[in-house]
Design an enzyme around this catalytic site. Sequence first.
Site, PDB file in Angstrom:
ATOM      1  N   TYR A 218      13.655   8.902  -0.981  1.00  0.00           N
ATOM      2  CA  TYR A 218      12.481   9.066  -1.839  1.00  0.00           C
ATOM      3  C   TYR A 218      12.773   8.360  -3.145  1.00  0.00           C
ATOM      4  O   TYR A 218      13.823   8.567  -3.746  1.00  0.00           O
ATOM      5  CB  TYR A 218      12.235  10.562  -2.071  1.00  0.00           C
ATOM      6  CG  TYR A 218      11.067  10.880  -2.965  1.00  0.00           C
ATOM      7  CD1 TYR A 218       9.760  10.766  -2.509  1.00  0.00           C
ATOM      8  CD2 TYR A 218      11.267  11.315  -4.281  1.00  0.00           C
ATOM      9  CE1 TYR A 218       8.677  11.074  -3.331  1.00  0.00           C
ATOM     10  CE2 TYR A 218      10.196  11.624  -5.109  1.00  0.00           C
ATOM     11  CZ  TYR A 218       8.905  11.499  -4.625  1.00  0.00           C
ATOM     12  OH  TYR A 218       7.844  11.811  -5.438  1.00  0.00           O
TER      13      TYR A 218
ATOM     14  N   ASP B  29      18.998   3.268  -6.364  1.00  0.00           N
ATOM     15  CA  ASP B  29      18.199   4.287  -7.037  1.00  0.00           C
ATOM     16  C   ASP B  29      19.172   5.389  -7.453  1.00  0.00           C
ATOM     17  O   ASP B  29      19.561   6.227  -6.638  1.00  0.00           O
ATOM     18  CB  ASP B  29      17.135   4.808  -6.070  1.00  0.00           C
ATOM     19  CG  ASP B  29      16.346   5.991  -6.644  1.00  0.00           C
ATOM     20  OD1 ASP B  29      16.775   6.553  -7.671  1.00  0.00           O
ATOM     21  OD2 ASP B  29      15.325   6.351  -6.043  1.00  0.00           O
TER      22      ASP B  29
ATOM     23  N   LYS C 209      16.056  11.539 -14.687  1.00  0.00           N
ATOM     24  CA  LYS C 209      16.730  12.843 -14.748  1.00  0.00           C
ATOM     25  C   LYS C 209      17.756  12.952 -15.886  1.00  0.00           C
ATOM     26  O   LYS C 209      17.374  13.135 -17.026  1.00  0.00           O
ATOM     27  CB  LYS C 209      17.331  13.173 -13.385  1.00  0.00           C
ATOM     28  CG  LYS C 209      16.238  13.167 -12.295  1.00  0.00           C
ATOM     29  CD  LYS C 209      16.654  13.830 -11.038  1.00  0.00           C
ATOM     30  CE  LYS C 209      15.662  13.669  -9.907  1.00  0.00           C
ATOM     31  NZ  LYS C 209      14.575  14.639  -9.874  1.00  0.00           N
TER      32      LYS C 209
HETATM   33  N1  HOZ Z   1      10.691  15.220  -6.173  1.00  0.00           N
HETATM   34  C1  HOZ Z   1      11.519  16.166  -6.837  1.00  0.00           C
HETATM   35  C2  HOZ Z   1      12.789  16.411  -6.136  1.00  0.00           C
HETATM   36  N2  HOZ Z   1      13.239  15.460  -5.260  1.00  0.00           N
HETATM   37  C3  HOZ Z   1      10.817  17.472  -7.051  1.00  0.00           C
HETATM   38  C4  HOZ Z   1      10.243  17.473  -8.395  1.00  0.00           C
HETATM   39  C5  HOZ Z   1       9.581  18.770  -8.813  1.00  0.00           C
HETATM   40  O1  HOZ Z   1       8.934  19.442  -8.025  1.00  0.00           O
HETATM   41  O2  HOZ Z   1       9.676  19.059  -9.966  1.00  0.00           O
END
Ligand code: HOZ
Length: 427
Positions: free
Chosen positions: A144, A239, A267
């Site tokens: 992802y 990434d 992050k």
């Molecule tokens: N896509 C985020 C973790 N892989 C989740 C983000 C969230 O729900 O804050």
Amino acid sequence: MNIRTSEQLFARAQHFIPGGVNSPVRAFKSVGGTPIFFKSALGAVLTDVDGNDYIDYISSWGPMILGHAHPTVTEAIREATLGSTSFGAPTEAEIELAELIVDLVPNIDIVRMVNSGTEACMSAIRVARGYTGKSKIIKFVGCYHGHADSFLIKAGSGLATLGTPSSPGVTPGTAADTLTAEYNDLASVEALFEANKDEIAAIIIEPIAGNMGCILPEPGFLEGLRELCDSTGALLIFDEVMTGFRLALGGAQEVLNIKADLVTFGKVIGGGMPVGAYAGPKEIMDFVAPVGPVYQAGTLSGNPLAMASGLATLRTLKNNPNFFSELENKCLALKAGIGEALSANNITHQINQFGSMISVHFTEEKVRDYNSAATGNNDTFKHFFHHMLNEGCYLPPSAFESWFLNNALTAEQIEQTISATSRFTKS
Ligand code: HOZ
């Protein structure tokens, strides 16, 4: 556990926000029940709106590596706020953060700040296309890279959680430019290069995957990707939104000793504020506007609060040479303890871990890609998740997400978590 206020807030939220949440995994859809609404956090402990405390194993999906309300970070943000919350014009803090990142991360000269990991990855593939003059990209099933159109093809994270790995709304034209290969399967990548000669601009990969649980690259896999890129002129994009400043100051490039052509961040570089960045050598980054022709912009990019928070976080990491080994040791203790506890209760499981990222999969199969991650028993995960929540441990509400430890976590809290795990039985 009383979560009445969370229940009321969730009911209210659903009238005004899609599914009551601003990011799908938070809705607890695959584990059932009511999402917990939080009001504060300190160190490794979250406090919800009903006054319940939880040990935090999400750390805001990575950013809060120092723990919540870390005094250095909160003070830096407070001070920056007094200057102004936004200028939409350059500030010195942007240079300081860029200089620090260039100093700490291998193989990069230039950094462009954006506001999220999604923006960072979306921009990185645009630069790769502009630089190489080619259109197609290769991504891996279950990886992802944020929610830009090109990445919502066989994606992990929330899409895997909801069982809709590819999203409606992505046009067939965009989808056709995204080729998918299997993680840890070099032959699947070679076949794509063979079938799309001179058309591939880049491979984008999470060097340690964290959006199908935590998946480690097998020996030779990333090295093989590097060689394929070198021999075809495609760029290798790491990434490092999850792994950057989490595994080491230099991220996965440093730990695994593999050079990427472009790196994306998010992050931890924002220390809890919305920040992303993409970076690379001058030769490639000179394609970015206003120096070069590849356009990318943002009103809030380089925001002073976000820069202050990121700088305070990265400087704190840099000033503690033992930080990453300390944090990894906590994760190893957790892994050993919960592994023993689950085995003692005859619960079939796999635990994957790298540094301070870890995931538990309820399957007999070694978890090494999306397909093996998908063999995990979701009913068992669901029960485990709610059992742990009731015991005061807040885990990701999806079997397809990595847990992220923060360094405020104490040995006592790890023991508490292991002891909670030992009370988990499938029935
Ligand atoms: N896509 C985020 C973790 N892989 C989740 C983000 C969230 O729900 O804050």
